[in-house]
Design a protein around this motif. Structure first.
Motif, mmCIF file in Angstrom:
data_model
loop_
_atom_site.group_PDB
_atom_site.id
_atom_site.type_symbol
_atom_site.label_atom_id
_atom_site.label_comp_id
_atom_site.label_asym_id
_atom_site.label_seq_id
_atom_site.Cartn_x
_atom_site.Cartn_y
_atom_site.Cartn_z
ATOM 1 N N ALA A 149 0.844 -1.203 0.000
ATOM 2 C CA ALA A 149 0.000 0.000 0.000
ATOM 3 C C ALA A 149 0.876 1.248 0.000
ATOM 4 O O ALA A 149 2.078 1.191 0.138
ATOM 5 C CB ALA A 149 -0.900 -0.020 1.234
ATOM 6 N N GLY B 81 3.482 1.208 -3.152
ATOM 7 C CA GLY B 81 2.542 0.383 -3.911
ATOM 8 C C GLY B 81 2.110 1.076 -5.191
ATOM 9 O O GLY B 81 1.999 0.442 -6.249
ATOM 10 N N TRP B 82 1.882 2.383 -5.094
ATOM 11 C CA TRP B 82 1.505 3.144 -6.291
ATOM 12 C C TRP B 82 2.630 3.103 -7.317
ATOM 13 O O TRP B 82 2.391 2.889 -8.499
ATOM 14 C CB TRP B 82 1.188 4.589 -5.893
ATOM 15 C CG TRP B 82 0.864 5.452 -7.058
ATOM 16 C CD1 TRP B 82 -0.331 5.557 -7.693
ATOM 17 C CD2 TRP B 82 1.765 6.342 -7.745
ATOM 18 N NE1 TRP B 82 -0.235 6.463 -8.739
ATOM 19 C CE2 TRP B 82 1.038 6.946 -8.787
ATOM 20 C CE3 TRP B 82 3.094 6.671 -7.570
ATOM 21 C CZ2 TRP B 82 1.605 7.869 -9.654
ATOM 22 C CZ3 TRP B 82 3.663 7.590 -8.433
ATOM 23 C CH2 TRP B 82 2.919 8.179 -9.462
#
Length: 168
Positions: A10, A14-15
């Protein structure tokens, strides 16, 4: 949906993995680099290379989103398929940011077009290397394999850029 089902961490990390870890980032960067190389010639300046290449990349991005939406909307509905298409294809645009920044600097500082194009292509090749390193790191490879993978990715990406340029 390749990246939508991926179990990335996350947050920002994560992006980054979702955006730059997918095939659309690699494909988009190679495509954008070939566009940059193909647009540049003796009579173009950095701004013209930037505008034509970036608009062409946007058109390819829209085509990617359209293809994804068309192929997925029967199973997931139009809006979900559209969102998935944008999410899957976003890497094409994000991966182009470093080379775009080089071309912007070239255009705003009146750098020689050949120099800004060469620098933008070098930056793209380095970004491909980083993407390759990251891909091998996610697979749990050792540092040596990561480095060899990064070099191989950069070289193969550069070769594809040259082939694409030569054909067009």
């Amino acid at each position: 949906m390749t990246n939508a089902t991926d179990s990335s961490p996350a947050g920002f990390r994560g992006w980054l993995r979702r955006v730059f870890g997918g095939p659309s980032a690699v494909y988009g960067l190679i495509l954008y680099s070939a566009l940059i190389a193909g647009v540049s010639d003796e009579s173009t300046d950095s701004l013209e290379v930037l505008i034509v290449s970036f608009i062409s990349l946007i058109i390819f991005f829209i085509a990617h989103v359209f293809a994804h939406t068309l192929s997925d909307h029967g199973d997931h509905g139009f809006w979900n398929a559209l969102e998935g298409g944008v999410r899957e294809s976003a890497g094409m645009l994000y991966a182009a940011i470093p080379s775009t920044l080089v071309l912007i600097v070239g255009a705003t500082t009146h750098m020689d077009a050949d120099d800004s194009v060469s620098l933008a292509l070098l930056v793209a090749t380095l970004v491909l290397g980083v993407l390759g390193y990251s891909a091998y790191a996610r697979r749990g490879a050792g540092r040596f394999v990561r480095i060899v993978g990064a070099i191989g990715t950069a070289i193969l990406g550069f070769a594809i850029m040259i082939l694409n340029y030569a054909v067009h």
